[in-house]
Design a protein around this motif. Sequence first.
Motif, PDB file in Angstrom:
ATOM      1  N   HIS A 151      89.623  44.016 -55.357  1.00 11.94           N
ATOM      2  CA  HIS A 151      89.089  42.897 -56.138  1.00 11.94           C
ATOM      3  C   HIS A 151      88.562  43.392 -57.490  1.00 11.94           C
ATOM      4  O   HIS A 151      88.756  42.745 -58.524  1.00 11.94           O
ATOM      5  N   LEU A 152      87.891  44.526 -57.469  1.00  8.18           N
ATOM      6  CA  LEU A 152      87.291  45.051 -58.692  1.00  8.18           C
ATOM      7  C   LEU A 152      88.366  45.488 -59.688  1.00  8.18           C
ATOM      8  O   LEU A 152      88.241  45.254 -60.903  1.00  8.18           O
ATOM      9  N   LEU A 153      89.442  46.107 -59.198  1.00  5.88           N
ATOM     10  CA  LEU A 153      90.535  46.500 -60.089  1.00  5.88           C
ATOM     11  C   LEU A 153      91.175  45.268 -60.732  1.00  5.88           C
ATOM     12  O   LEU A 153      91.506  45.274 -61.921  1.00  5.88           O
ATOM     13  N   TYR A 154      91.342  44.205 -59.921  1.00 10.65           N
ATOM     14  CA  TYR A 154      91.881  42.962 -60.480  1.00 10.65           C
ATOM     15  C   TYR A 154      90.931  42.420 -61.546  1.00 10.65           C
ATOM     16  O   TYR A 154      91.357  41.999 -62.620  1.00 10.65           O
ATOM     17  N   TRP A 155      89.637  42.427 -61.250  1.00  9.81           N
ATOM     18  CA  TRP A 155      88.636  41.894 -62.181  1.00  9.81           C
ATOM     19  C   TRP A 155      88.644  42.669 -63.496  1.00  9.81           C
ATOM     20  O   TRP A 155      88.557  42.089 -64.586  1.00  9.81           O
ATOM     21  N   ILE A 156      88.760  43.992 -63.409  1.00  6.16           N
ATOM     22  CA  ILE A 156      88.824  44.805 -64.632  1.00  6.16           C
ATOM     23  C   ILE A 156      90.070  44.435 -65.430  1.00  6.16           C
ATOM     24  O   ILE A 156      90.021  44.248 -66.650  1.00  6.16           O
ATOM     25  N   GLY A 157      91.215  44.318 -64.729  1.00 10.95           N
ATOM     26  CA  GLY A 157      92.457  43.933 -65.405  1.00 10.95           C
ATOM     27  C   GLY A 157      92.354  42.567 -66.054  1.00 10.95           C
ATOM     28  O   GLY A 157      92.885  42.343 -67.148  1.00 10.95           O
ATOM     29  N   GLU A 158      91.660  41.645 -65.390  1.00  2.17           N
ATOM     30  CA  GLU A 158      91.460  40.301 -65.931  1.00  2.17           C
ATOM     31  C   GLU A 158      90.648  40.365 -67.219  1.00  2.17           C
ATOM     32  O   GLU A 158      91.000  39.732 -68.221  1.00  2.17           O
ATOM     33  N   ASP A 226      89.408  19.694 -54.813  1.00  3.56           N
ATOM     34  CA  ASP A 226      89.486  19.617 -53.350  1.00  3.56           C
ATOM     35  C   ASP A 226      90.874  19.975 -52.819  1.00  3.56           C
ATOM     36  O   ASP A 226      91.264  19.559 -51.733  1.00  3.56           O
ATOM     37  N   ALA A 227      91.627  20.763 -53.574  1.00  2.00           N
ATOM     38  CA  ALA A 227      92.956  21.174 -53.109  1.00  2.00           C
ATOM     39  C   ALA A 227      92.827  22.142 -51.942  1.00  2.00           C
ATOM     40  O   ALA A 227      91.866  22.905 -51.834  1.00  2.00           O
ATOM     41  N   GLU A 228      93.845  22.114 -51.058  1.00  2.00           N
ATOM     42  CA  GLU A 228      93.876  23.086 -49.985  1.00  2.00           C
ATOM     43  C   GLU A 228      94.359  24.415 -50.532  1.00  2.00           C
ATOM     44  O   GLU A 228      94.967  24.484 -51.595  1.00  2.00           O
ATOM     45  N   GLY A 229      94.094  25.481 -49.826  1.00  2.00           N
ATOM     46  CA  GLY A 229      94.537  26.794 -50.278  1.00  2.00           C
ATOM     47  C   GLY A 229      93.424  27.817 -50.160  1.00  2.00           C
ATOM     48  O   GLY A 229      92.247  27.471 -50.047  1.00  2.00           O
ATOM     49  N   PRO A 230      93.777  29.101 -50.209  1.00  2.95           N
ATOM     50  CA  PRO A 230      92.783  30.167 -50.020  1.00  2.95           C
ATOM     51  C   PRO A 230      91.820  30.280 -51.196  1.00  2.95           C
ATOM     52  O   PRO A 230      92.168  29.994 -52.333  1.00  2.95           O
ATOM     53  N   ILE A 231      90.600  30.719 -50.894  1.00  3.08           N
ATOM     54  CA  ILE A 231      89.583  31.020 -51.895  1.00  3.08           C
ATOM     55  C   ILE A 231      89.278  32.507 -51.817  1.00  3.08           C
ATOM     56  O   ILE A 231      89.048  33.056 -50.741  1.00  3.08           O
ATOM     57  N   VAL A 232      89.294  33.175 -52.973  1.00  2.00           N
ATOM     58  CA  VAL A 232      88.989  34.604 -53.061  1.00  2.00           C
ATOM     59  C   VAL A 232      87.610  34.763 -53.684  1.00  2.00           C
ATOM     60  O   VAL A 232      87.327  34.173 -54.727  1.00  2.00           O
ATOM     61  N   ASP A 233      86.743  35.544 -53.020  1.00  2.00           N
ATOM     62  CA  ASP A 233      85.450  35.912 -53.589  1.00  2.00           C
ATOM     63  C   ASP A 233      85.556  37.381 -53.977  1.00  2.00           C
ATOM     64  O   ASP A 233      85.636  38.257 -53.115  1.00  2.00           O
ATOM     65  N   LEU A 234      85.581  37.657 -55.276  1.00  2.00           N
ATOM     66  CA  LEU A 234      85.794  39.016 -55.764  1.00  2.00           C
ATOM     67  C   LEU A 234      84.649  39.958 -55.435  1.00  2.00           C
ATOM     68  O   LEU A 234      84.769  41.166 -55.648  1.00  2.00           O
ATOM     69  N   SER A 235      83.547  39.453 -54.905  1.00  2.00           N
ATOM     70  CA  SER A 235      82.425  40.310 -54.527  1.00  2.00           C
ATOM     71  C   SER A 235      82.386  40.572 -53.029  1.00  2.00           C
ATOM     72  O   SER A 235      81.497  41.278 -52.552  1.00  2.00           O
ATOM     73  N   GLU A 236      83.352  40.039 -52.282  1.00  2.00           N
ATOM     74  CA  GLU A 236      83.360  40.179 -50.824  1.00  2.00           C
ATOM     75  C   GLU A 236      84.277  41.321 -50.378  1.00  2.00           C
ATOM     76  O   GLU A 236      85.151  41.766 -51.123  1.00  2.00           O
ATOM     77  N   SER A 237      84.100  41.769 -49.134  1.00  2.00           N
ATOM     78  CA  SER A 237      84.903  42.851 -48.565  1.00  2.00           C
ATOM     79  C   SER A 237      85.990  42.285 -47.654  1.00  2.00           C
ATOM     80  O   SER A 237      86.218  42.779 -46.549  1.00  2.00           O
ATOM     81  N   GLN A 238      86.659  41.256 -48.104  1.00  2.00           N
ATOM     82  CA  GLN A 238      87.745  40.644 -47.363  1.00  2.00           C
ATOM     83  C   GLN A 238      88.731  40.063 -48.362  1.00  2.00           C
ATOM     84  O   GLN A 238      88.383  39.811 -49.517  1.00  2.00           O
TER      85      GLN A 238
END
Length: 468
Positions: A151-158, A226-238
């Motif tokens: 997540h952190l590598l993605y965040w840096i790239g973002e 309110d769309a369906e679909g996954p949610i990513v929390d960039l601070s979580e370990s999942q």
Amino acid sequence: MTLDALRLEVPDIRGDSEIAPAQIAERLIAARRLEPEHGLQQLLGLLFTLNRSGLTLLERQRALQSFSEEYRHYAVLTAYQQAPSALFVRLCSELAIGFKRLLLQILQGRQPSLPHLAWCLYMAQHFLAQQLLRHYQLYQEPPAALWRDSHLLYWIGEHQQCLDEPVAAAFQPKPASTLRGLYQQMLLLALSNPFHLAEGECLTLFGALAPLAGLARLQPWDEDDDAEGPIVDLSESQACLAFDQPIEGEPDNLRRFELGALLIALHEPAPLQSTLERQLLERVRQHWLGRQQRRHERAEFTGQCSLVAGLPAIHAQLLDKLPQRTEAQIVDASAGGARLLCNADAGVHLLVGQLVLLLTNGTPTLALVRWRHQGGEGLHLGLRYLKGLPRPVWLRRAPNAQTHPGVLQSTPAPGNGWHHGLWLPNGQFAPGEHLWLQLASVHNQAILPLPASNLETASVTRHPLHLA
């Protein structure tokens, strides 16, 4: 939590390296002459030492490039085994550590070039992806730190704006060619119920996802969406939040994983895709949306509509000035949005995050372009409806200053009040700035401080307003 590159999980430096850079090549050649398992052990021991030793940026980069070549050698040997050895999984982990260490040296030095930074981020992410893949091959849960670092590598790239910088990396199984695609390849693999795949299918699926994963998009989270679909929390370990897991993270760390364009692309002709890959993708796609019921029932029908794209054009349309329109066909729709098909030439203006006004026989509907996919039939668009009455407004920095167009979105609140959202182009005004606002049908101007936005896309920003 504020995401910070220094939170990358890397071991401490124990001292300067006792191995001269010239000796590394000699030791790698010697390791190749041994039996594969012993050679891998020698390779891993040498990399383990270097990852905990002080090296200059150039020394570390050259060493890691040499170790990457050795990784390719052992990856070929591992491909003929039913499952990777524990040593090979550890090699993936140590290579990820090495490239994370190199990334920290790059970020702490002078301003790096975009291709160099993108390459280092990509290589660190690639070996985390390999570590993830090998754990799934062994039907083992990957370590929690793997997802934190990914997540952190993605965040840096973002934040460094290098998510879509192409990287040439000749690895097998084939990874996506950008940091965005590779990271989303990992997310999709994790969402595919990997522990239920048969032996060998995990590698096949990873390769099948390579040309498709970049079509998905991680978009800023909005509690009103309110769309369906996954949610990513960039601070979580999942990888993603479970579908029944409450969303409690900081909004800045939350992303919604938009799969619309990817799901359309699965049905496009793919000559290089094998029958096995096609069947596997069809089987796992049901897991990507969590098998949950759609929040809004979708109805398939054929209907014509027009789109007015961009805030200035919408403002003009609401004033009956008849700006340029794009003709489209509604393929399916629900209470929350619609899927449209239009001519491919319209794609220049209909970008993801663009504000549009949907014109049908009924009331004009304000919407955001959620996803897009260019296919053989034309340009597919996914729209998210923005409920409420759209009205044209003008904004000024002073009572007699130049006017700027805006769109006010108003929805009834419980009781007698209204919720208002002011849509403006990105960067036109700063939060806290005092503005004069005038509705099209009102002569008076209201002065208001512009509040912080509660939704921002690549094109427009929405600010919540409290109007009398």
